[in-house]
Design a protein around this motif. Sequence first.
Motif, PDB file in Angstrom:
ATOM      1  N   UNK A   1      55.233  12.121  -0.527  1.00 51.00           N
ATOM      2  CA  UNK A   1      54.529  13.510  -1.172  1.00 51.00           C
ATOM      3  C   UNK A   1      55.987  14.422  -1.034  1.00 51.00           C
ATOM      4  N   UNK A   2      55.937  15.504  -1.833  1.00 55.83           N
ATOM      5  CA  UNK A   2      57.044  16.503  -1.731  1.00 55.83           C
ATOM      6  C   UNK A   2      56.946  17.116  -0.418  1.00 55.83           C
ATOM      7  N   UNK A   3      55.672  17.381   0.119  1.00 52.11           N
ATOM      8  CA  UNK A   3      55.823  18.035   1.461  1.00 52.11           C
ATOM      9  C   UNK A   3      56.293  17.105   2.554  1.00 52.11           C
ATOM     10  N   UNK A   4      56.214  15.800   2.578  1.00 54.57           N
ATOM     11  CA  UNK A   4      56.834  15.084   3.420  1.00 54.57           C
ATOM     12  C   UNK A   4      58.369  15.085   3.263  1.00 54.57           C
ATOM     13  N   UNK A   5      58.699  14.923   2.092  1.00 54.22           N
ATOM     14  CA  UNK A   5      60.181  15.031   1.892  1.00 54.22           C
ATOM     15  C   UNK A   5      60.645  16.485   2.390  1.00 54.22           C
ATOM     16  N   UNK A   6      60.133  17.436   2.326  1.00 47.24           N
ATOM     17  CA  UNK A   6      60.522  18.812   2.696  1.00 47.24           C
ATOM     18  C   UNK A   6      60.519  18.757   4.194  1.00 47.24           C
ATOM     19  N   UNK A   7      59.540  18.438   4.955  1.00 45.75           N
ATOM     20  CA  UNK A   7      59.173  18.455   6.408  1.00 45.75           C
ATOM     21  C   UNK A   7      60.236  17.572   6.937  1.00 45.75           C
ATOM     22  N   UNK A   8      60.403  16.256   6.407  1.00 42.62           N
ATOM     23  CA  UNK A   8      61.131  15.182   7.252  1.00 42.62           C
ATOM     24  C   UNK A   8      62.634  15.013   6.764  1.00 42.62           C
ATOM     25  N   UNK A   9      62.908  15.707   5.479  1.00 47.32           N
ATOM     26  CA  UNK A   9      64.478  15.261   5.012  1.00 47.32           C
ATOM     27  C   UNK A   9      65.071  16.589   4.833  1.00 47.32           C
TER      28      UNK A   9
ATOM     29  N   UNK B   1      64.800  19.844   7.917  1.00 48.69           N
ATOM     30  CA  UNK B   1      65.740  19.469   9.003  1.00 48.69           C
ATOM     31  C   UNK B   1      67.010  19.436   8.590  1.00 48.69           C
ATOM     32  N   UNK B   2      67.388  18.917   7.411  1.00 49.43           N
ATOM     33  CA  UNK B   2      68.893  18.580   7.166  1.00 49.43           C
ATOM     34  C   UNK B   2      69.434  20.070   6.887  1.00 49.43           C
ATOM     35  N   UNK B   3      68.777  21.039   6.218  1.00 51.48           N
ATOM     36  CA  UNK B   3      69.165  22.329   5.985  1.00 51.48           C
ATOM     37  C   UNK B   3      69.453  23.090   7.115  1.00 51.48           C
ATOM     38  N   UNK B   4      68.341  23.068   8.042  1.00 53.14           N
ATOM     39  CA  UNK B   4      68.662  23.534   9.357  1.00 53.14           C
ATOM     40  C   UNK B   4      69.707  23.080  10.229  1.00 53.14           C
ATOM     41  N   UNK B   5      69.759  21.863  10.341  1.00 54.58           N
ATOM     42  CA  UNK B   5      71.152  21.076  11.117  1.00 54.58           C
ATOM     43  C   UNK B   5      72.392  21.966  10.515  1.00 54.58           C
TER      44      UNK B   5
END
Length: 141
Positions: free
Chosen positions: A39-47, A50-54
């Motif tokens: 889902x879009x939500x899972x892509x946001x939360x999992x990919x 976190x990548x943007x935060x890192x």
Amino acid sequence: MTKSRAAQFLASLALLAMVGVFAGDALAQKTKGKTRAATTKQLMKGLVAPTCGDLKKLLEEKEINWDNVGVKAAVLNEAGYLLLDDGRCPDGDWAKSSEAIQKASAAILEAAGNKDADAANAAFKKLTGEGCAACHKVHKN
Ligand code: HEC
């Protein structure tokens, strides 16, 4: 009801049904693609998030690790394409902000190659402004 009024009534019912189908379809497209599981939500939360935060943290370091900046930018670049795949994209706002993610992340990759912190920060601003925020403004509840 006259015959023409009845016809008008039926026509408006048909129109309403069509609008309902289109709206439902657009919603399905933005929350999930047509065939893949994520889902879009899972892509946001999992990919994406976190990548943007890192990446944000890496760019705030005194000694920037440019290899790691490049890795995060490359992953976000792919995410910009994933968001358009599999019929997930419902409209032009979505497309434009996904393309902004592609473009800004490519600019961060280039800045990482040049070890140019100013260019990387400027591109990161574009990534979050023209990418994340622009899409969320229209499509995130
Ligand atoms: C093309 C559109 C689009 C782009 C670009 C986008 N998002 Fe999202 N994002 C969404 C949508 C739609 C949701 C809501 C998903 C849902 O709840 O079904 C969402 C939800 C989220 C969430 C909440 C997830 C949760 O746990 O509910 C976070 C965090 C997030 N996005 C971060 C980001 C970041 C960071 C970026 C930029 C690097 C970004 N997004 C770029 C469309 C986008």
